[in-house]
Design a protein around this motif. Structure first.
Motif, PDB file in Angstrom:
ATOM      1  N   PHE A 102      -8.223  19.457  35.549  1.00 20.14           N
ATOM      2  CA  PHE A 102      -9.086  19.904  36.641  1.00 20.14           C
ATOM      3  C   PHE A 102     -10.554  19.618  36.371  1.00 20.14           C
ATOM      4  N   ALA A 103     -10.957  19.639  35.120  1.00 19.23           N
ATOM      5  CA  ALA A 103     -12.333  19.244  34.792  1.00 19.23           C
ATOM      6  C   ALA A 103     -12.548  17.778  35.177  1.00 19.23           C
ATOM      7  N   GLU A 104     -11.567  16.952  34.874  1.00 19.34           N
ATOM      8  CA  GLU A 104     -11.662  15.533  35.200  1.00 19.34           C
ATOM      9  C   GLU A 104     -11.629  15.313  36.712  1.00 19.34           C
ATOM     10  N   LEU A 105     -10.762  16.030  37.407  1.00 21.25           N
ATOM     11  CA  LEU A 105     -10.712  15.892  38.864  1.00 21.25           C
ATOM     12  C   LEU A 105     -12.000  16.370  39.512  1.00 21.25           C
ATOM     13  N   PRO A 119     -10.681   8.723  37.800  1.00 20.68           N
ATOM     14  CA  PRO A 119     -10.283   9.699  36.796  1.00 20.68           C
ATOM     15  C   PRO A 119      -9.735   8.980  35.575  1.00 20.68           C
ATOM     16  N   SER A 120      -9.867   9.604  34.419  1.00 20.73           N
ATOM     17  CA  SER A 120      -9.353   8.976  33.206  1.00 20.73           C
ATOM     18  C   SER A 120      -7.837   9.002  33.179  1.00 20.73           C
ATOM     19  N   PHE A 121      -7.243   9.855  33.996  1.00 16.69           N
ATOM     20  CA  PHE A 121      -5.787   9.873  34.112  1.00 16.69           C
ATOM     21  C   PHE A 121      -5.399  10.396  35.491  1.00 16.69           C
ATOM     22  N   VAL A 122      -4.384   9.815  36.045  1.00 14.90           N
ATOM     23  CA  VAL A 122      -3.751  10.316  37.258  1.00 14.90           C
ATOM     24  C   VAL A 122      -2.271  10.052  37.039  1.00 14.90           C
ATOM     25  N   ALA A 123      -1.537  11.109  36.816  1.00 19.61           N
ATOM     26  CA  ALA A 123      -0.109  11.004  36.509  1.00 19.61           C
ATOM     27  C   ALA A 123       0.113  10.022  35.362  1.00 19.61           C
ATOM     28  N   GLY A 124      -0.831   9.976  34.422  1.00 19.41           N
ATOM     29  CA  GLY A 124      -0.685   9.119  33.250  1.00 19.41           C
ATOM     30  C   GLY A 124      -0.973   7.651  33.502  1.00 19.41           C
TER      31      GLY A 124
END
Length: 133
Positions: A102-105, A119-124
């Motif tokens: 959530f911090a990333e989002l 984002p640095s990740f979205v579902a990996g």
């Protein structure tokens, strides 16, 4: 206005998997300000598990069951729950989120541009401007 992030979980008979998901959400740093679970045509204790896990628990038994229909019901029939919410994340009842999710989002949402500041990740999976949506 404070920007609130809501995690929305449409769930159908998901009591057995929902508890761990709510624990993941609460363990996030920072966690979402609001967690809403729509217990959609459930035949088990999904709504009770949601409430015990600190979520706003809503029961929906009208009409047909379905994730999209449950979300539409929330947006159309329960808009007051989302009045102070500026960001929503829709999750499955068995989701496992990274503690920094959530911090990333929030970082990406506040940048206003998903493609140049992904984002640095979205579902990996890393997103690029050529990623399918």
């Amino acid at each position: 206005m404070t920007e609130l992030l809501a995690a929305i979980i449409p769930a159908h008979t998901a009591a057995s998997v929902l508890g761990p998901t709510l624990a993941y959400l609460r363990a996030a740093v920072p966690p979402p300000e609001r967690i809403i679970v729509i217990a959609d045509h459930c035949t088990d204790s999904t709504a009770l598990v949601a409430k015990q896990g600190g979520a706003v628990a809503l029961r929906r038994d009208e009409g047909e069951a379905g994730k999209g229909l449950a979300l539409r019901w929330l947006f159309e029939r329960q808009p007051s729950l989302l009045e102070s919410t500026s960001q929503c994340v829709i999750l499955d009842a068995d989701s496992q989120v990274h503690p920094a999710c959530f911090a990333e989002l929030r970082r990406v949402f506040s940048s206003g541009d998903l493609w140049t500041n992904p984002p640095s990740f979205v579902a990996g999976v890393e997103l690029t401007s050529s990623s399918p949506i």
